[in-house]
Scaffold this active site. Structure first.
Site, PDB file in Angstrom:
ATOM      1  CB  CYS A  98       8.985   3.012  -7.030  1.00  8.02           C
ATOM      2  SG  CYS A  98       8.120   2.161  -5.708  1.00  8.02           S
ATOM      3  CG  HIS A 351       5.401   6.868  -4.466  1.00 10.32           C
ATOM      4  ND1 HIS A 351       5.825   6.850  -5.779  1.00 10.32           N
ATOM      5  CD2 HIS A 351       6.082   5.849  -3.857  1.00 10.32           C
ATOM      6  CE1 HIS A 351       6.701   5.872  -5.947  1.00 10.32           C
ATOM      7  NE2 HIS A 351       6.867   5.253  -4.793  1.00 10.32           N
ATOM      8  CB  CYS A 382      13.936   3.581  -2.389  1.00  8.73           C
ATOM      9  SG  CYS A 382      12.356   4.066  -1.693  1.00  8.73           S
TER      10      CYS A 382
HETATM   11  C1  LIG Z   1       0.918   4.108   5.721  1.00  8.87           C
HETATM   12  C2  LIG Z   1      -0.347   3.557   5.138  1.00  8.87           C
HETATM   13  C3  LIG Z   1      -0.535   2.084   5.538  1.00  8.87           C
HETATM   14  C4  LIG Z   1      -1.518   4.387   5.669  1.00  8.87           C
HETATM   15  O1  LIG Z   1      -2.676   3.962   5.035  1.00  8.87           O
HETATM   16  P1  LIG Z   1      -4.099   4.479   5.513  1.00  8.87           P
HETATM   17  O2  LIG Z   1      -4.340   4.015   6.922  1.00  8.87           O
HETATM   18  O3  LIG Z   1      -5.082   4.085   4.472  1.00  8.87           O
HETATM   19  O4  LIG Z   1      -3.864   6.044   5.490  1.00  8.87           O
HETATM   20  P2  LIG Z   1      -4.842   7.204   5.822  1.00  8.87           P
HETATM   21  O5  LIG Z   1      -4.665   8.280   4.822  1.00  8.87           O
HETATM   22  O6  LIG Z   1      -6.239   6.675   6.061  1.00  8.87           O
HETATM   23  O7  LIG Z   1      -4.264   7.746   7.194  1.00  8.87           O
HETATM   24  C5  LIG Z   1      -4.384   7.011   8.395  1.00  8.87           C
HETATM   25  C6  LIG Z   1      -4.742   7.985   9.507  1.00  8.87           C
HETATM   26  O8  LIG Z   1      -3.653   8.894   9.618  1.00  8.87           O
HETATM   27  C7  LIG Z   1      -4.147  10.224   9.512  1.00  8.87           C
HETATM   28  N1  LIG Z   1      -3.109  11.030   8.853  1.00  8.87           N
HETATM   29  C8  LIG Z   1      -2.455  10.753   7.709  1.00  8.87           C
HETATM   30  N2  LIG Z   1      -1.588  11.735   7.428  1.00  8.87           N
HETATM   31  C9  LIG Z   1      -1.705  12.640   8.404  1.00  8.87           C
HETATM   32  C10 LIG Z   1      -1.086  13.874   8.656  1.00  8.87           C
HETATM   33  N3  LIG Z   1      -0.166  14.389   7.842  1.00  8.87           N
HETATM   34  N4  LIG Z   1      -1.445  14.572   9.772  1.00  8.87           N
HETATM   35  C11 LIG Z   1      -2.396  14.078  10.625  1.00  8.87           C
HETATM   36  N5  LIG Z   1      -3.025  12.898  10.410  1.00  8.87           N
HETATM   37  C12 LIG Z   1      -2.686  12.205   9.315  1.00  8.87           C
HETATM   38  C13 LIG Z   1      -5.403  10.096   8.685  1.00  8.87           C
HETATM   39  O9  LIG Z   1      -6.285  11.188   8.924  1.00  8.87           O
HETATM   40  C14 LIG Z   1      -5.984   8.816   9.190  1.00  8.87           C
HETATM   41  O10 LIG Z   1      -6.654   9.066  10.406  1.00  8.87           O
HETATM   42  P3  LIG Z   1      -7.984   8.233  10.816  1.00  8.87           P
HETATM   43  O11 LIG Z   1      -7.540   6.801  10.897  1.00  8.87           O
HETATM   44  O12 LIG Z   1      -8.359   8.851  12.107  1.00  8.87           O
HETATM   45  O13 LIG Z   1      -8.930   8.469   9.700  1.00  8.87           O
HETATM   46  C15 LIG Z   1      -0.360   3.645   3.576  1.00  8.87           C
HETATM   47  O14 LIG Z   1      -0.431   4.993   3.196  1.00  8.87           O
HETATM   48  C16 LIG Z   1       0.861   3.002   2.998  1.00  8.87           C
HETATM   49  O15 LIG Z   1       0.941   1.783   2.923  1.00  8.87           O
HETATM   50  N6  LIG Z   1       1.827   3.807   2.500  1.00  8.87           N
HETATM   51  C17 LIG Z   1       3.023   3.310   1.884  1.00  8.87           C
HETATM   52  C18 LIG Z   1       2.765   3.071   0.417  1.00  8.87           C
HETATM   53  C19 LIG Z   1       3.895   2.298  -0.208  1.00  8.87           C
HETATM   54  O16 LIG Z   1       4.314   1.266   0.259  1.00  8.87           O
HETATM   55  N7  LIG Z   1       4.383   2.799  -1.340  1.00  8.87           N
HETATM   56  C20 LIG Z   1       5.476   2.210  -1.996  1.00  8.87           C
HETATM   57  C21 LIG Z   1       6.742   2.753  -1.461  1.00  8.87           C
HETATM   58  S1  LIG Z   1       8.114   1.874  -2.083  1.00  8.87           S
END
Ligand SMILES: CC(C)(COP(=O)(O)OP(=O)(O)OC[C@H]1O[C@@H](n2cnc3c(N)ncnc32)[C@H](O)[C@@H]1OP(=O)(O)O)[C@@H](O)C(=O)NCCC(=O)NCCS
Length: 417
Positions: A98, A351, A382
């Protein structure tokens, strides 16, 4: 060693920073190459700064976490050539997950400081839709099998659950409230036109519908509510606290900046939007990688002789709400402190791993121009596998009386005091 610079260190200024709008993985950039994203950024830096002769660029350092395919084969060199820089301008690739773009900045800035370069392009690109984190990696089995680290260390969302365990005062409700505020701040910054000036529109092709001009970030969800956030499942642990709503997503995008020695910026008539004061990197237990910005910030402050109270603006990468809150708690800063992430953060904006560091700097630079009363600001993030990265900058527009904001003022050889 470095001729005229021998025995002295030159001040380094952040001349300008731009980025593509960020996309959701499998979203607007699903059929756009990663290298085309970073090429667009470099071309825009040159277009926005016409007084910079391209041959005066001494280095192009571009970060990517997954350095294969369209992010491979020394992306800094490939992007520089494709962007139309003279073939005499070299380039290289950087990886610190990152903090890739941060490392591209600190490494080239240090080279400028000692007189090896005058001007550098530094940035990062990550197309997480094409290249999921860890793709193609062949991790040494000893890294986990010999219990050097908890296996959770390899899944960033699990490390965020671990940070929640370590700081019980950081509840899901607090993380969700922080996430909602991030969405609201991004919506407000867009409404105020504070984000758009540093975005470069990106043409994205779709096989079925043709070309689209992407002019705004795709990930923000301005209709987010606390009630909606509270309903989301916790994918990293049953009955956990980390959700899609209080995490950054999986994103595509590229960022870049121009750095120069302060006297070279003045010679070329380039702006000095920030002056580098110092930086710090630190390692922590990989299974709680989210706490990394705490020791990296302590290190950066100690080495620059500043304290946390000297910092008037913070740009903190929001990989997960919990890790930002751990940072704020550690330094005694309120969750809604107005000095922190004034334009919102990665929970809303996205990100794209190695690119994010320069987004933080670009936003800090714009806030410096808006806030001449602020003298110092920092970026912190981080880093996967257990690290933190912090950069500290001085505001060249600083006016202790808080009077006029000399937006984009031209560099002078006395930008720092
Ligand atoms: C958390 C994570 C697993 C979610 O992935 P995802 O399931 O593909 O995410 P989505 O955008 O499809 O969201 C999942 C659900 O939450 C809902 N959602 C997401 N943000 C929302 C918000 N702000 N308000 C309401 N609903 C929300 C989506 O609409 C979706 O709903 P559905 O399943 O009914 O369609 C993924 O984003 C992740 O791994 N993030 C971390 C990334 C990371 O590790 N980065 C490095 C950091 S060091």
């Amino acid at each position: 060693m470095f001729g005229s610079a021998r025995g002295s260190v030159r001040d380094v200024v952040f001349v300008d920073g731009v980025r593509t709008p960020f996309g959701k993985a499998k979203g607007v950039y699903a059929e756009t190459r990663a290298d085309d994203l970073i090429v667009r950024v470099i071309r825009e830096l040159l277009r926005r700064n016409p007084s910079l002769p391209p041959e005066r660029v001494d280095e192009v350092a571009i970060a990517a976490t997954t350095q294969i395919g369209d992010q491979g084969l020394t992306i800094g060199r490939i992007a520089g050539v494709l962007a139309g820089l003279p073939e005499s301008v070299p380039g290289y690739a950087v990886d610190r997950m990152c903090a890739g773009a941060v490392t591209a900045v600190t490494t080239t800035a240090s080279s400028i400081a000692v007189g090896a370069y005058d001007v550098a392009v530094a940035g990062g690109v990550e197309h997480m839709g094409r290249h999921p984190m860890g793709e193609g990696a062949d991790l040494n089995p000893r890294f986990v099998a010999e219990r050097l680290v908890d296996p959770a260390a390899l899944v960033m969302g699990s490390t965020a659950e671990n940070v929640h365990d370590r700081y019980p005062a950081i509840t899901r409700a607090r993380a969700d409230a922080y996430a909602l505020a991030s969405q609201e701040k991004v919506a407000k910054a867009y409404a105020n036109g504070q984000i758009q000036p540093d975005l470069v529109p990106m043409a994205a092709r779709h096989a079925d519908s043709g070309w689209e001009l992407v002019t705004a970030d795709e990930p923000p969800r301005p209709t987010t509510t606390l009630a909606g956030l509270a309903e989301l499942r916790t994918p990293f642990r049953p009955h956990g606290r980390v959700t899609a709503g209080n995490s950054a997503g999986i994103n595509d995008g590229a960022t870049g900046c121009l750095l120069a020695a302060v006297e070279v910026a003045a010679e070329l008539g380039l702006p000095a939007k920030m002056t580098l004061v110092g930086y710090g990197f630190a390692g922590v237990a990989p299974e709680v990688m989210g706490v990394g910005p705490i020791p990296s910030t302590q290190k950066a402050l100690a080495r620059t002789g500043l304290t946390i109270d000297d910092i008037g603006l913070f740009e903190l990468n929001e990989a997960f709400a919990v890790q930002v809150l751990a940072f704020l708690d550690h330094f005694g800063i309120a969750d809604d402190d107005p000095r922190v992430n004034r334009y919102g953060g990665a929970i809303a904006l996205g990100h794209p791993l190695a690119s994010s560091g320069v987004r933080l700097m670009t936003q800090l630079a714009r806030q410096f121009a808006e806030h001449p009363e602020v003298r110092y600001g920092l970026t912190a993030m981080c880093v996967g596998l257990g690290m933190g990265a912090t950069t500290v900058w001085e505001n060249p527009h600083h006016d202790a009386a808080g009077n006029s904001a000399a937006t984009g003022g031209t560099a002078t050889a006395t930008a720092t005091s």
